[in-house]
Design a protein around this motif. Sequence first.
Motif, PDB file in Angstrom:
ATOM      1  N   MET A   1       7.540  -8.261   8.883  1.00 37.61           N
ATOM      2  CA  MET A   1       6.636  -7.934   7.788  1.00 37.61           C
ATOM      3  C   MET A   1       7.448  -7.814   6.499  1.00 37.61           C
ATOM      4  O   MET A   1       8.318  -6.982   6.358  1.00 37.61           O
ATOM      5  CB  MET A   1       5.914  -6.623   8.091  1.00 37.61           C
ATOM      6  CG  MET A   1       5.034  -6.118   6.976  1.00 37.61           C
ATOM      7  SD  MET A   1       4.122  -4.660   7.479  1.00 37.61           S
ATOM      8  CE  MET A   1       5.452  -3.590   8.050  1.00 37.61           C
ATOM      9  N   ASP A   2       7.158  -8.708   5.514  1.00 35.53           N
ATOM     10  CA  ASP A   2       7.865  -8.693   4.248  1.00 35.53           C
ATOM     11  C   ASP A   2       7.069  -7.876   3.238  1.00 35.53           C
ATOM     12  O   ASP A   2       6.083  -8.360   2.675  1.00 35.53           O
ATOM     13  CB  ASP A   2       8.067 -10.120   3.740  1.00 35.53           C
ATOM     14  CG  ASP A   2       9.038 -10.908   4.603  1.00 35.53           C
ATOM     15  OD1 ASP A   2       9.939 -10.268   5.164  1.00 35.53           O
ATOM     16  OD2 ASP A   2       8.900 -12.132   4.712  1.00 35.53           O
ATOM     17  N   LEU A   3       7.474  -6.636   3.012  1.00 39.96           N
ATOM     18  CA  LEU A   3       6.775  -5.792   2.051  1.00 39.96           C
ATOM     19  C   LEU A   3       7.075  -6.227   0.633  1.00 39.96           C
ATOM     20  O   LEU A   3       6.231  -6.102  -0.260  1.00 39.96           O
ATOM     21  CB  LEU A   3       7.195  -4.331   2.237  1.00 39.96           C
ATOM     22  CG  LEU A   3       6.921  -3.699   3.605  1.00 39.96           C
ATOM     23  CD1 LEU A   3       7.412  -2.262   3.625  1.00 39.96           C
ATOM     24  CD2 LEU A   3       5.449  -3.767   3.954  1.00 39.96           C
ATOM     25  N   VAL A   4       8.277  -6.745   0.436  1.00 36.56           N
ATOM     26  CA  VAL A   4       8.725  -7.169  -0.887  1.00 36.56           C
ATOM     27  C   VAL A   4       9.153  -8.622  -0.806  1.00 36.56           C
ATOM     28  O   VAL A   4       9.785  -9.041   0.163  1.00 36.56           O
ATOM     29  CB  VAL A   4       9.896  -6.291  -1.381  1.00 36.56           C
ATOM     30  CG1 VAL A   4      10.438  -6.793  -2.709  1.00 36.56           C
ATOM     31  CG2 VAL A   4       9.444  -4.839  -1.515  1.00 36.56           C
ATOM     32  N   GLU A  17      -1.231  -6.089  -0.361  1.00 31.13           N
ATOM     33  CA  GLU A  17      -0.435  -5.434   0.669  1.00 31.13           C
ATOM     34  C   GLU A  17      -0.380  -3.920   0.445  1.00 31.13           C
ATOM     35  O   GLU A  17      -0.459  -3.137   1.392  1.00 31.13           O
ATOM     36  CB  GLU A  17       0.979  -6.008   0.680  1.00 31.13           C
ATOM     37  CG  GLU A  17       1.074  -7.470   1.095  1.00 31.13           C
ATOM     38  CD  GLU A  17       0.874  -7.656   2.582  1.00 31.13           C
ATOM     39  OE1 GLU A  17       1.078  -6.690   3.333  1.00 31.13           O
ATOM     40  OE2 GLU A  17       0.501  -8.778   2.986  1.00 31.13           O
ATOM     41  N   VAL A  18      -0.238  -3.527  -0.809  1.00 30.14           N
ATOM     42  CA  VAL A  18      -0.204  -2.092  -1.119  1.00 30.14           C
ATOM     43  C   VAL A  18      -1.508  -1.433  -0.692  1.00 30.14           C
ATOM     44  O   VAL A  18      -1.503  -0.359  -0.068  1.00 30.14           O
ATOM     45  CB  VAL A  18       0.054  -1.866  -2.621  1.00 30.14           C
ATOM     46  CG1 VAL A  18      -0.139  -0.398  -2.984  1.00 30.14           C
ATOM     47  CG2 VAL A  18       1.465  -2.310  -2.993  1.00 30.14           C
ATOM     48  N   ALA A  19      -2.630  -2.063  -1.010  1.00 36.30           N
ATOM     49  CA  ALA A  19      -3.930  -1.508  -0.628  1.00 36.30           C
ATOM     50  C   ALA A  19      -4.031  -1.360   0.885  1.00 36.30           C
ATOM     51  O   ALA A  19      -4.467  -0.320   1.397  1.00 36.30           O
ATOM     52  CB  ALA A  19      -5.052  -2.403  -1.154  1.00 36.30           C
ATOM     53  N   GLU A  20      -3.610  -2.392   1.606  1.00 33.54           N
ATOM     54  CA  GLU A  20      -3.705  -2.360   3.069  1.00 33.54           C
ATOM     55  C   GLU A  20      -2.831  -1.256   3.664  1.00 33.54           C
ATOM     56  O   GLU A  20      -3.277  -0.474   4.496  1.00 33.54           O
ATOM     57  CB  GLU A  20      -3.295  -3.714   3.648  1.00 33.54           C
ATOM     58  CG  GLU A  20      -3.324  -3.754   5.159  1.00 33.54           C
ATOM     59  CD  GLU A  20      -2.875  -5.090   5.724  1.00 33.54           C
ATOM     60  OE1 GLU A  20      -2.646  -5.169   6.944  1.00 33.54           O
ATOM     61  OE2 GLU A  20      -2.745  -6.059   4.944  1.00 33.54           O
ATOM     62  N   HIS A  21      -1.575  -1.179   3.236  1.00 33.41           N
ATOM     63  CA  HIS A  21      -0.640  -0.246   3.847  1.00 33.41           C
ATOM     64  C   HIS A  21      -0.911   1.212   3.491  1.00 33.41           C
ATOM     65  O   HIS A  21      -0.642   2.102   4.293  1.00 33.41           O
ATOM     66  CB  HIS A  21       0.792  -0.623   3.456  1.00 33.41           C
ATOM     67  CG  HIS A  21       1.217  -1.944   4.001  1.00 33.41           C
ATOM     68  ND1 HIS A  21       1.958  -2.854   3.273  1.00 33.41           N
ATOM     69  CD2 HIS A  21       0.975  -2.538   5.198  1.00 33.41           C
ATOM     70  CE1 HIS A  21       2.164  -3.925   4.005  1.00 33.41           C
ATOM     71  NE2 HIS A  21       1.584  -3.765   5.167  1.00 33.41           N
ATOM     72  N   PHE A  22      -1.473   1.436   2.295  1.00 29.08           N
ATOM     73  CA  PHE A  22      -1.759   2.813   1.898  1.00 29.08           C
ATOM     74  C   PHE A  22      -3.208   3.215   2.177  1.00 29.08           C
ATOM     75  O   PHE A  22      -3.638   4.303   1.807  1.00 29.08           O
ATOM     76  CB  PHE A  22      -1.435   3.014   0.413  1.00 29.08           C
ATOM     77  CG  PHE A  22       0.045   3.105   0.132  1.00 29.08           C
ATOM     78  CD1 PHE A  22       0.690   4.330   0.153  1.00 29.08           C
ATOM     79  CD2 PHE A  22       0.786   1.967  -0.128  1.00 29.08           C
ATOM     80  CE1 PHE A  22       2.059   4.424  -0.100  1.00 29.08           C
ATOM     81  CE2 PHE A  22       2.154   2.045  -0.382  1.00 29.08           C
ATOM     82  CZ  PHE A  22       2.787   3.283  -0.360  1.00 29.08           C
ATOM     83  N   GLY A  23      -3.943   2.334   2.853  1.00 22.18           N
ATOM     84  CA  GLY A  23      -5.306   2.667   3.243  1.00 22.18           C
ATOM     85  C   GLY A  23      -6.256   2.810   2.067  1.00 22.18           C
ATOM     86  O   GLY A  23      -7.146   3.667   2.078  1.00 22.18           O
ATOM     87  N   LYS A  24      -6.098   1.942   1.054  1.00 22.59           N
ATOM     88  CA  LYS A  24      -6.946   2.001  -0.133  1.00 22.59           C
ATOM     89  C   LYS A  24      -7.821   0.752  -0.226  1.00 22.59           C
ATOM     90  O   LYS A  24      -7.487  -0.306   0.316  1.00 22.59           O
ATOM     91  CB  LYS A  24      -6.086   2.090  -1.407  1.00 22.59           C
ATOM     92  CG  LYS A  24      -5.043   3.198  -1.413  1.00 22.59           C
ATOM     93  CD  LYS A  24      -5.655   4.569  -1.546  1.00 22.59           C
ATOM     94  CE  LYS A  24      -4.576   5.636  -1.668  1.00 22.59           C
ATOM     95  NZ  LYS A  24      -5.150   7.001  -1.799  1.00 22.59           N
ATOM     96  N   GLN A  25      -8.937   0.863  -0.918  1.00 18.54           N
ATOM     97  CA  GLN A  25      -9.734  -0.309  -1.252  1.00 18.54           C
ATOM     98  C   GLN A  25      -9.007  -1.114  -2.331  1.00 18.54           C
ATOM     99  O   GLN A  25      -8.531  -0.533  -3.319  1.00 18.54           O
ATOM    100  CB  GLN A  25     -11.118   0.103  -1.760  1.00 18.54           C
ATOM    101  CG  GLN A  25     -12.004   0.748  -0.711  1.00 18.54           C
ATOM    102  CD  GLN A  25     -12.425  -0.246   0.363  1.00 18.54           C
ATOM    103  OE1 GLN A  25     -12.680  -1.414   0.085  1.00 18.54           O
ATOM    104  NE2 GLN A  25     -12.511   0.244   1.599  1.00 18.54           N
ATOM    105  N   GLU A  81       1.704   9.776   5.794  1.00 23.08           N
ATOM    106  CA  GLU A  81       1.714   8.325   5.968  1.00 23.08           C
ATOM    107  C   GLU A  81       2.043   7.629   4.655  1.00 23.08           C
ATOM    108  O   GLU A  81       2.780   6.631   4.638  1.00 23.08           O
ATOM    109  CB  GLU A  81       0.355   7.843   6.486  1.00 23.08           C
ATOM    110  CG  GLU A  81       0.362   6.374   6.885  1.00 23.08           C
ATOM    111  CD  GLU A  81      -0.919   5.962   7.596  1.00 23.08           C
ATOM    112  OE1 GLU A  81      -1.042   4.760   7.894  1.00 23.08           O
ATOM    113  OE2 GLU A  81      -1.761   6.832   7.862  1.00 23.08           O
ATOM    114  N   ALA A  82       1.523   8.157   3.553  1.00 23.54           N
ATOM    115  CA  ALA A  82       1.829   7.575   2.248  1.00 23.54           C
ATOM    116  C   ALA A  82       3.313   7.693   1.936  1.00 23.54           C
ATOM    117  O   ALA A  82       3.926   6.754   1.419  1.00 23.54           O
ATOM    118  CB  ALA A  82       0.999   8.267   1.164  1.00 23.54           C
TER     119      ALA A  82
END
Length: 214
Positions: A1-4, A17-25, A81-82
């Motif tokens: 998984m390439d976060l960056v 990706e940020v939305a998915e990983h931090f559980g945001k819309q 988690e954040a």
Amino acid sequence: MDLVMMRGRDAVCDSLEVAEHFGKQHRNIIQAIDNLTAENSAVKKKFKASTYRAENGHMYRRYYMDRDGFSLLVMGFNGKEAIDWKMKYIEAFNRMEQIIAQKQTEAYKDTRAYQKTIRRQETDAIKALVEYAEGQGSRNASRYYAILSKLADRTAGIEDRETADIKQICTLAMVEDIISKSISDGIAAQEPYKDIYQGCRQRLEQFRTAALIG
């Protein structure tokens, strides 16, 4: 998984990706970025607007952001988690920035040039294997180009050659040399083409074990 990832010469991550990983819309992430960049030109430079095509076929906005932009965006995200994801992103930014810095060094350039020379030798060997296999009746021999390239990357622990560090590039050169010599030896011994391919796999597995590559 390439976060960056690397875009041009910059290490960035994207809003999806940020939305998915931090559980945001994602729409909320976009709104937060819009708010951050609305009245501050310095902050605006930290984000690059782009688009993507969703599964429904429609085009939507997304943003790419550098380390500073990411930090500003997630500053208020709370919870264990954040915090865990913040640390993962920080580590990913560190690694990508180290790779970008490495690419400017003579050592990296020399290693990459050497690897490309070995790659050409490997490509010539695979071409010979394809012709050899076709001579033995294979109808899908051309697939060896993609199969052996993926096998080389996996053996060297590389997901993306553009973001590989100098150690991985050096390892890749050794792997490609093994493939090239395995093919040449197999053809010289007139082995069945399938045995040559299996021989490549076995030698690479032995190398992987000996080199302690995870």
